[in-house]
Design a protein around this motif. Structure first.
Motif, PDB file in Angstrom:
ATOM      1  N   LYS A 235      -2.070 152.629 -77.999  1.00 44.06           N
ATOM      2  CA  LYS A 235      -1.495 153.629 -78.897  1.00 44.06           C
ATOM      3  C   LYS A 235      -1.320 153.100 -80.316  1.00 44.06           C
ATOM      4  O   LYS A 235      -1.324 153.873 -81.279  1.00 44.06           O
ATOM      5  CB  LYS A 235      -0.155 154.118 -78.346  1.00 44.06           C
ATOM      6  N   ASP A 236      -1.169 151.780 -80.462  1.00 43.39           N
ATOM      7  CA  ASP A 236      -1.056 151.216 -81.813  1.00 43.39           C
ATOM      8  C   ASP A 236      -2.423 150.974 -82.452  1.00 43.39           C
ATOM      9  O   ASP A 236      -2.512 150.477 -83.577  1.00 43.39           O
ATOM     10  CB  ASP A 236      -0.234 149.930 -81.812  1.00 43.39           C
ATOM     11  N   ARG A 237      -3.498 151.334 -81.744  1.00 42.07           N
ATOM     12  CA  ARG A 237      -4.886 151.289 -82.240  1.00 42.07           C
ATOM     13  C   ARG A 237      -5.391 149.882 -82.493  1.00 42.07           C
ATOM     14  O   ARG A 237      -6.405 149.692 -83.164  1.00 42.07           O
ATOM     15  CB  ARG A 237      -5.047 152.118 -83.526  1.00 42.07           C
ATOM     16  N   LYS A 238      -4.748 148.871 -81.914  1.00 42.36           N
ATOM     17  CA  LYS A 238      -5.165 147.493 -82.175  1.00 42.36           C
ATOM     18  C   LYS A 238      -5.882 146.843 -80.992  1.00 42.36           C
ATOM     19  O   LYS A 238      -6.678 145.922 -81.180  1.00 42.36           O
ATOM     20  CB  LYS A 238      -3.951 146.643 -82.570  1.00 42.36           C
ATOM     21  N   THR A 239      -5.597 147.291 -79.777  1.00 41.28           N
ATOM     22  CA  THR A 239      -6.192 146.681 -78.593  1.00 41.28           C
ATOM     23  C   THR A 239      -7.327 147.543 -78.063  1.00 41.28           C
ATOM     24  O   THR A 239      -7.109 148.690 -77.660  1.00 41.28           O
ATOM     25  CB  THR A 239      -5.139 146.490 -77.484  1.00 41.28           C
ATOM     26  N   LEU A 240      -8.537 146.994 -78.088  1.00 39.61           N
ATOM     27  CA  LEU A 240      -9.676 147.665 -77.470  1.00 39.61           C
ATOM     28  C   LEU A 240      -9.706 147.265 -76.000  1.00 39.61           C
ATOM     29  O   LEU A 240      -9.523 146.095 -75.656  1.00 39.61           O
ATOM     30  CB  LEU A 240     -10.981 147.258 -78.147  1.00 39.61           C
ATOM     31  N   VAL A 241      -9.938 148.239 -75.122  1.00 41.49           N
ATOM     32  CA  VAL A 241      -9.942 147.993 -73.684  1.00 41.49           C
ATOM     33  C   VAL A 241     -11.344 148.250 -73.136  1.00 41.49           C
ATOM     34  O   VAL A 241     -11.904 149.336 -73.317  1.00 41.49           O
ATOM     35  CB  VAL A 241      -8.928 148.910 -72.961  1.00 41.49           C
ATOM     36  N   THR A 285      -4.774 147.584 -94.559  1.00 37.56           N
ATOM     37  CA  THR A 285      -3.492 146.992 -94.172  1.00 37.56           C
ATOM     38  C   THR A 285      -3.643 145.963 -93.072  1.00 37.56           C
ATOM     39  O   THR A 285      -2.671 145.343 -92.663  1.00 37.56           O
ATOM     40  CB  THR A 285      -2.518 148.086 -93.697  1.00 37.56           C
ATOM     41  N   PHE A 286      -4.882 145.785 -92.586  1.00 38.39           N
ATOM     42  CA  PHE A 286      -5.090 144.829 -91.507  1.00 38.39           C
ATOM     43  C   PHE A 286      -6.157 143.823 -91.912  1.00 38.39           C
ATOM     44  O   PHE A 286      -7.252 144.198 -92.332  1.00 38.39           O
ATOM     45  CB  PHE A 286      -5.524 145.541 -90.222  1.00 38.39           C
ATOM     46  N   SER A 287      -5.851 142.579 -91.752  1.00 38.11           N
ATOM     47  CA  SER A 287      -6.776 141.511 -92.116  1.00 38.11           C
ATOM     48  C   SER A 287      -7.137 140.706 -90.881  1.00 38.11           C
ATOM     49  O   SER A 287      -6.268 140.193 -90.181  1.00 38.11           O
ATOM     50  CB  SER A 287      -6.141 140.586 -93.169  1.00 38.11           C
ATOM     51  N   ILE A 288      -8.421 140.626 -90.616  1.00 36.01           N
ATOM     52  CA  ILE A 288      -8.880 139.855 -89.462  1.00 36.01           C
ATOM     53  C   ILE A 288      -8.447 138.401 -89.579  1.00 36.01           C
ATOM     54  O   ILE A 288      -8.122 137.743 -88.603  1.00 36.01           O
ATOM     55  CB  ILE A 288     -10.412 139.943 -89.332  1.00 36.01           C
ATOM     56  N   GLY A 289      -8.395 137.900 -90.783  1.00 34.43           N
ATOM     57  CA  GLY A 289      -8.031 136.507 -90.985  1.00 34.43           C
ATOM     58  C   GLY A 289      -6.599 136.206 -90.610  1.00 34.43           C
ATOM     59  O   GLY A 289      -6.258 135.087 -90.250  1.00 34.43           O
ATOM     60  N   ASP A 290      -5.725 137.195 -90.703  1.00 32.62           N
ATOM     61  CA  ASP A 290      -4.309 136.990 -90.400  1.00 32.62           C
ATOM     62  C   ASP A 290      -3.999 137.136 -88.916  1.00 32.62           C
ATOM     63  O   ASP A 290      -3.042 136.552 -88.420  1.00 32.62           O
ATOM     64  CB  ASP A 290      -3.444 137.984 -91.178  1.00 32.62           C
ATOM     65  N   GLN A 291      -4.788 137.905 -88.197  1.00 33.36           N
ATOM     66  CA  GLN A 291      -4.485 138.184 -86.800  1.00 33.36           C
ATOM     67  C   GLN A 291      -5.769 138.516 -86.049  1.00 33.36           C
ATOM     68  O   GLN A 291      -6.599 139.263 -86.544  1.00 33.36           O
ATOM     69  CB  GLN A 291      -3.512 139.360 -86.702  1.00 33.36           C
ATOM     70  N   ARG A 292      -5.890 137.957 -84.865  1.00 28.58           N
ATOM     71  CA  ARG A 292      -7.048 138.266 -84.035  1.00 28.58           C
ATOM     72  C   ARG A 292      -6.716 139.482 -83.175  1.00 28.58           C
ATOM     73  O   ARG A 292      -5.760 139.487 -82.409  1.00 28.58           O
ATOM     74  CB  ARG A 292      -7.407 137.076 -83.159  1.00 28.58           C
ATOM     75  N   GLN A 324     -22.613 148.624 -83.758  1.00 34.14           N
ATOM     76  CA  GLN A 324     -22.174 148.792 -85.146  1.00 34.14           C
ATOM     77  C   GLN A 324     -20.707 148.449 -85.339  1.00 34.14           C
ATOM     78  O   GLN A 324     -20.038 148.989 -86.218  1.00 34.14           O
ATOM     79  CB  GLN A 324     -22.446 150.224 -85.638  1.00 34.14           C
ATOM     80  N   THR A 325     -20.202 147.525 -84.521  1.00 30.13           N
ATOM     81  CA  THR A 325     -18.836 147.052 -84.724  1.00 30.13           C
ATOM     82  C   THR A 325     -18.830 146.020 -85.850  1.00 30.13           C
ATOM     83  O   THR A 325     -19.624 145.069 -85.832  1.00 30.13           O
ATOM     84  CB  THR A 325     -18.291 146.414 -83.433  1.00 30.13           C
ATOM     85  N   PRO A 326     -17.921 146.177 -86.836  1.00 26.87           N
ATOM     86  CA  PRO A 326     -17.938 145.292 -88.011  1.00 26.87           C
ATOM     87  C   PRO A 326     -17.288 143.928 -87.775  1.00 26.87           C
ATOM     88  O   PRO A 326     -16.903 143.264 -88.737  1.00 26.87           O
ATOM     89  CB  PRO A 326     -17.149 146.094 -89.040  1.00 26.87           C
ATOM     90  N   VAL A 327     -17.096 143.510 -86.512  1.00 26.22           N
ATOM     91  CA  VAL A 327     -16.563 142.176 -86.236  1.00 26.22           C
ATOM     92  C   VAL A 327     -17.408 141.520 -85.165  1.00 26.22           C
ATOM     93  O   VAL A 327     -18.131 142.184 -84.416  1.00 26.22           O
ATOM     94  CB  VAL A 327     -15.086 142.253 -85.757  1.00 26.22           C
ATOM     95  N   GLU A 328     -17.297 140.207 -85.078  1.00 25.97           N
ATOM     96  CA  GLU A 328     -17.958 139.438 -84.034  1.00 25.97           C
ATOM     97  C   GLU A 328     -16.979 139.191 -82.889  1.00 25.97           C
ATOM     98  O   GLU A 328     -15.758 139.227 -83.071  1.00 25.97           O
ATOM     99  CB  GLU A 328     -18.452 138.101 -84.588  1.00 25.97           C
ATOM    100  N   LEU A 329     -17.531 138.943 -81.696  1.00 28.91           N
ATOM    101  CA  LEU A 329     -16.691 138.688 -80.536  1.00 28.91           C
ATOM    102  C   LEU A 329     -15.784 137.485 -80.767  1.00 28.91           C
ATOM    103  O   LEU A 329     -14.627 137.463 -80.322  1.00 28.91           O
ATOM    104  CB  LEU A 329     -17.574 138.451 -79.305  1.00 28.91           C
ATOM    105  N   SER A 330     -16.268 136.488 -81.520  1.00 27.24           N
ATOM    106  CA  SER A 330     -15.475 135.290 -81.771  1.00 27.24           C
ATOM    107  C   SER A 330     -14.241 135.564 -82.627  1.00 27.24           C
ATOM    108  O   SER A 330     -13.317 134.749 -82.671  1.00 27.24           O
ATOM    109  CB  SER A 330     -16.344 134.229 -82.457  1.00 27.24           C
ATOM    110  N   GLN A 331     -14.222 136.704 -83.317  1.00 25.11           N
ATOM    111  CA  GLN A 331     -13.080 137.056 -84.156  1.00 25.11           C
ATOM    112  C   GLN A 331     -11.982 137.777 -83.380  1.00 25.11           C
ATOM    113  O   GLN A 331     -10.937 138.083 -83.940  1.00 25.11           O
ATOM    114  CB  GLN A 331     -13.543 137.954 -85.313  1.00 25.11           C
ATOM    115  N   LEU A 332     -12.246 138.030 -82.094  1.00 28.06           N
ATOM    116  CA  LEU A 332     -11.290 138.773 -81.280  1.00 28.06           C
ATOM    117  C   LEU A 332     -10.634 137.869 -80.250  1.00 28.06           C
ATOM    118  O   LEU A 332     -11.176 136.827 -79.874  1.00 28.06           O
ATOM    119  CB  LEU A 332     -11.990 139.936 -80.564  1.00 28.06           C
ATOM    120  N   ASP A 333      -9.478 138.263 -79.797  1.00 23.42           N
ATOM    121  CA  ASP A 333      -8.760 137.536 -78.749  1.00 23.42           C
ATOM    122  C   ASP A 333      -9.115 138.167 -77.409  1.00 23.42           C
ATOM    123  O   ASP A 333      -8.455 139.100 -76.937  1.00 23.42           O
ATOM    124  CB  ASP A 333      -7.250 137.609 -79.002  1.00 23.42           C
ATOM    125  N   ALA A 334     -10.184 137.679 -76.790  1.00 28.34           N
ATOM    126  CA  ALA A 334     -10.683 138.266 -75.550  1.00 28.34           C
ATOM    127  C   ALA A 334      -9.845 137.803 -74.358  1.00 28.34           C
ATOM    128  O   ALA A 334      -9.588 136.603 -74.183  1.00 28.34           O
ATOM    129  CB  ALA A 334     -12.142 137.890 -75.339  1.00 28.34           C
TER     130      ALA A 334
END
Length: 550
Positions: A235-241, A285-292, A324-334
């Motif tokens: 619901k906070d739109r941050k976690t992809l499932v 308002t969201f920076s990949i560098g600040d949070q995975r 067409q996702t603008p991030v790489e898997l390594s930038q996410l907390d899998a």
């Protein structure tokens, strides 16, 4: 005896009044007192129990001329708890049982089926207050027993299901369902044992994998014919499932209730979650560098451990991210989940007919559409703690069963243990009407029928009809007066007979040819499929025997 000139709204009012009287009878057996709470409630009060945000857009919200925020109450836990907190301070004033029957309001996104789901509806809610957990649980079981007696009197084929407490709260709840093809809920029951649960809580025993090694080897190679992915978002739109499941199923088979056991914040109402997740990625308002950002992979047990291992060690073989996702898997907390917190295998698929029962070794599960008629909750201290509903008890009080022993001086303050128990009054009316209706019209059970019997005379038999009606509405021996309507309207006999079927009286008494020739009344009971000719002196006894079966 009633002689209505029209049967429309008056008939509906009598059905509701009879149902309310029936509820009053069973609430009285519990020692409950009736009250009436305001339909208007304070938003501030609901914020104190953290329910204001939980209900979200279902709440009708408004402000008064002083710009104070209010809601139209969909339920009254906060209001009754606040009232009790102000008036009860000692355990000697407990137990307390209070209930009301009144209008409630919810801004339903899709009102449907008339009385079954609407924005304004009539409910009964019982609230119980006790000073100890054992007493509260005893009150809970007493309320459940009263509900069973009530639905038994309605002669409905109801199911009692273990249920989730939802936004109401608490840790024990049961739902009372009427199986129906137009129901919105799925109730799961076992063919061989007493297991019954709603879809939110129901579980199935894992199906043994017949050829697990072969399946796992194929899955380890990333063969997408064997596995596919369903995507959701929090619901906070941050976690992809990512939900990985066998390709023999479809996205519509995904059990979002099971997913919420590991991600309570899952937004299960979305058809396409990806645009919202991409919006978060592109947000200033969201920076990949600040949070995975979290990426949660939930893996169905049917895919096997080899598939899960391959997903972790060789993620490039799988569509881990949408195109067409603008991030790489390594930038996410899998993260990877293969089992429930209890250690049981994770079943991501909704229960289907024929699945194995989790409570017995021989039973298979059956899925039925159903309408929820009532719901009981043990609330504990969810409301009494934040709203200050506390009582003083002697510090040396101990419980031996339910006997109270006090042997010293001194006081302690404890939060009251609460329960709430709801019945959808208007929903029962709609559900029963749909369940028992046939091609000829409604077919009310005796307990809530507008009238138990209607007397319909042929032309020029009004005086005889009054004689018959009088004989049925007078007490005689062991028989109580019958609740009866005499249809003395000026409409044709054929029209009145069709109207009687449409209204749904349990028993119809006709004065026709049999009465003219042999003084016999024709007694019709559509529910039992009976039509019989009965002499007047046996009529009351015969009808009472019919009514006892309805």
């Amino acid at each position: 005896m009633a002689t209505p000139s029209s049967f429309g709204q008056a008939t509906c009012d009598r059905v509701q009044k009879k149902l309310e009287n029936l509820i009053d009878k069973y609430m009285s057996q519990l020692g409950a007192s009736k009250l009436s709470l305001s339909s208007i409630s304070s938003q501030a009060l609901w914020r104190r129990t953290d329910r204001f945000q939980g209900y979200g857009k279902q709440l009708f919200r408004f402000t008064d001329r002083k710009d104070i925020s209010y809601i139209l109450a969909p339920t009254h836990e906060e209001e009754i708890t606040k009232l009790v907190a102000k008036t009860v301070q000692s355990y000697k004033n407990l137990p307390l049982r209070v209930y009301q029957i009144g209008r409630k309001y919810r801004d339903e996104i899709r009102p449907r089926h008339g009385l079954l789901r609407s924005r304004e509806f009539v409910m009964k809610d019982l609230y119980t207050f006790d000073y100890s957990l054992p007493l509260a649980l005893k009150a809970y079981e007493e309320a459940r027993a009263a509900y069973s007696r009530l639905f038994d009197e309605l002669k409905l084929p109801y199911l009692v299901a273990e249920a989730s407490s939802g936004d109401i709260g608490g840790d024990i709840s049961h739902e009372y369902h009427l199986p129906s093809s137009i129901g919105e809920d799925n109730v799961i029951s076992c063919t061989d044992c007493s297991y019954v649960a709603n879809e939110e809580l129901a579980a199935a025993r894992p199906i043994p994998l017949q050829d697990q090694s072969s399946t796992e080897n194929n899955n380890a190679k990333g063969d997408n014919i064997q596995a596919q992915v369903w995507r959701g978002i929090s619901k906070d739109r941050k976690t992809l499932v990512n939900v990985w499941y066998p390709a023999s199923f479809a996205d519509a088979d995904i059990n979002t209730h099971a997913l919420k056991s590991v991600l309570p914040g899952l937004d299960s109402g979305l058809e396409d979650a990806l645009p919202l997740w991409h919006s978060t990625l592109n947000s200033s308002t969201f920076s990949i560098g600040d949070q995975r950002l979290p990426l949660l992979n939930i893996i169905d047990y049917r895919l096997g451990q080899h598939f899960a291992n391959s997903l972790k060690t060789e993620p490039g073989q799988f569509p881990m991210l949408p195109q067409q996702t603008p991030v790489e898997l390594s930038q996410l907390d899998a993260q990877y989940i293969t089992s429930l917190t209890s250690g049981e295998p994770f079943n991501t698929i909704r229960i289907h007919d024929g699945d194995y029962c989790p409570h017995c070794t021989s039973g298979k599960l059956k899925v039925q559409k159903a309408i929820e008629l009532g719901h009981t909750f043990h609330l504990g201290t969810k409301y009494s703690d934040p709203l200050g509903a506390h009582v003083q008890i002697p510090s040396a009080m101990i419980e031996e069963g339910l006997a109270i022993v006090t042997n010293s001086v001194g006081n302690l303050t404890v939060a009251m243990q609460m329960g709430c128990h709801g019945i959808g009054v208007s929903r029962i009316i709609g559900a029963v009407a749909d369940h028992l209706a046939d091609e000829r019209g409604l077919n009310w059970p005796r307990a809530i029928a507008p009238f138990e019997v209607v007397v319909i005379p042929s032309t020029d038999m009004d005086e005889d009809a009054r004689t018959v009606s009088h004989s049925l509405t007078e007490a005689s021996g062991t028989f109580a007066p019958i609740d009866l309507a005499l249809d003395d309207r000026t409409a044709s006999f054929a029209w009145k007979m069709k109207d009687a079927d449409l209204v749904g009286y349990p028993v119809i008494v006709v004065l026709g040819r049999g009465w003219t020739s042999d003084r016999l009344c024709e007694v019709q009971c559509r529910q039992l499929g009976l039509t019989e000719s009965i002499p007047l002196d046996h009529l009351q006894e015969h009808i009472n025997k019919l009514l006892s079966r309805l």
